[in-house]
Design an enzyme around this catalytic site. Structure first.
Site, PDB file in Angstrom:
ATOM      1  N   TYR A 149       0.762  -1.190  -0.087  1.00 13.18           N
ATOM      2  CA  TYR A 149       0.069  -0.075   0.118  1.00 13.18           C
ATOM      3  C   TYR A 149       0.841   1.369  -0.058  1.00 13.18           C
ATOM      4  O   TYR A 149       1.742   1.299   0.884  1.00 13.18           O
ATOM      5  CB  TYR A 149      -0.821   0.150   1.308  1.00 13.18           C
ATOM      6  N   GLU A 194      -3.080   7.433  -4.276  1.00 18.15           N
ATOM      7  CA  GLU A 194      -3.061   6.107  -3.399  1.00 18.15           C
ATOM      8  C   GLU A 194      -2.884   5.218  -4.745  1.00 18.15           C
ATOM      9  O   GLU A 194      -3.823   4.971  -5.399  1.00 18.15           O
ATOM     10  CB  GLU A 194      -4.311   5.960  -2.686  1.00 18.15           C
TER      11      GLU A 194
END
Ligand code: GDP
Ligand code: MN
Length: 398
Positions: A121, A209
């Site tokens: 992530y 993101e």
């Protein structure tokens, strides 16, 4: 993704689809999977699949996360299967944790499939507490990052970027070290973080993101997914981004409100709220929630609310079929209570209002306003708590 909201909830963000985000990020050097294009019809699937070698992944282009778990992402072995899968996916109602009512799929991104070995992530958001942009990195990326944030907050490494000094190389090395990124891939991940931060900064994003940041079996590091939210206050600097804003998915009531320049946000409850001043409206939402009700919306009629504006705003609120009662909360300063009362009465004449309406007036000419409302079906309240209690009762009874 919920993590982007740690520092608060953003309103009116410009949401950019995955395929658009990937195109934008590629300009900053970020590695993305080879694309076969975006299709809106199953007949286009074959060519798109063949463009990436037949075997491919089909991804629903909708503004919600959790597509993987909801059937919005499918890996297929060849062009035939791509056509079949596209036929099934286009037009489907995708129900995810973030969109329980479902979102209609009208476009699919067709991409090179990845042999993912590890999912990381990587995200950048502003952190209000430290007043810095913060880069987050975790080895536990993929579909359950929200659970990771809740259950293993330590598994997410963070670095805050000084606005004057900028992001520095040692910080990137520290970030990878803290996240436990294996030595062999750390330089590539650090470069990736540097590029994502550069893109976030240049695009005036409020969220950038990559989840998952994929490490493939053959050692490549790529953005398997990409999410970008751009601050709408900065849009004047990015006319090209404004063009990307896809309002097809926007709530139709919100879209109509924006066309009328009415400050409206739909919240999903059954008590319509109108007030003057964003702070007062927010306080009203809290008061209604405290009285046990669920606000249907936020609506700020602003100062100097004239009859026509009040009518237009009320019409927006009533166009939400869930609304069972309405609360007007107006504090008179520049906005005069008697003018608001007239505006409300005027609009109740021209609109077909079938739900109870509670009006709370305070401040300039509130008494005159109350007088004007006396012989109408509208319920008057003088205090905020009283108004909230009344509207919740009326909604329950209606
Ligand atoms: P999201 O669930 O809406 O965030 O969609 P993602 O693009 O993040 O995809 C969800 C999951 O699909 C990923 O975490 C991967 O585990 C899985 N996936 C499997 N194969 C592939 C592939 O070839 N490409 C991509 N992008 N995802 C894949
Ligand atoms: Mn994702």
């Amino acid at each position: 993704m919920v993590m982007g909201q740690i520092g608060g909830v953003w309103r009116l963000p410009v949401k950019i689809h995955e395929f658009q985000a990937k195109q934008l990020l590629a300009h900053y050097g970020i590695a993305v999977p080879a694309s076969g294009g975006v299709i809106a019809d199953a007949s286009e699937a074959r060519a798109a699949a063949e463009a990436v070698g037949g075997r491919c992944v089909l991804k629903a282009q909708v503004h919600v996360g959790g597509r993987g778990k909801a059937g919005g992402i499918r890996v297929v072995a060849n062009a035939d299967e791509a056509e079949q899968a596209a036929g099934e996916m286009l037009g489907m109602l995708l129900r995810t944790r973030q969109a329980a009512d479902g979102v209609r799929v009208s476009r699919l991104l067709v991409e090179e499939p990845l042999n993912i070995e590890q999912e990381l992530y990587l995200g950048v958001v502003p952190d209000r507490t430290s007043q810095r942009n913060v880069i987050m990195l975790s080895m536990m990326g993929g579909m359950d990052i929200e659970a990771v944030a809740d259950e293993h907050p330590d598994a997410i490494a963070r670095v805050r970027v000084d606005p004057l000094l900028g992001l520095r190389p040692y910080q990137l090395r520290g970030l990878c070290g803290d996240a436990g990124v294996p030595r062999e891939i750390a330089p590539a991940v650090a470069t990736f973080a540097e590029q994502l931060y550069a893109a976030y900064y240049a695009l005036d994003a409020s969220l950038a993101e990559i989840n998952p940041l994929a490490i493939t079996r053959d050692g490549r590091v790529l953005a398997a997914d990409a999410k970008l939210v751009v601050d709408d206050n900065a849009l004047f600097r990015h006319p090209d981004l404004r063009a990307l804003q896809d309002d097809a998915e926007e709530d139709p009531i919100e879209a109509e409100a924006h066309r009328r320049s009415v400050q409206y946000v739909r919240l999903g409850g059954d008590i319509g709220i109108l007030g003057n001043g964003a702070g007062l409206v927010m306080a009203t939402l809290d008061e209604v929630a405290r009285a046990g009700g669920r606000p249907a919306n936020f609506l700020d009629i602003g100062g100097g609310a004239k009859a026509e504006l009040v009518r237009s705003a009320l019409e927006i609120v009533l166009s939400d079929p869930n609304v069972r009662a309405v609360l007007f909360n107006v504090f008179g300063g520049i906005t005069r209570g008697d003018e608001v009362a007239r505006g409300i009465i005027e609009s109740t004449r021209t609109l077909d209002i079938r739900v109870p309406v509670v009006v709370r007036l305070a401040g300039t000419r509130a008494a005159e306003g109350a007088e004007i409302l006396r012989d109408t079906p509208l319920t008057f309240a003088s205090g905020m708590a009283e108004a909230a209690r009344k509207v919740v009762e009326l909604a329950a009874a209606s």
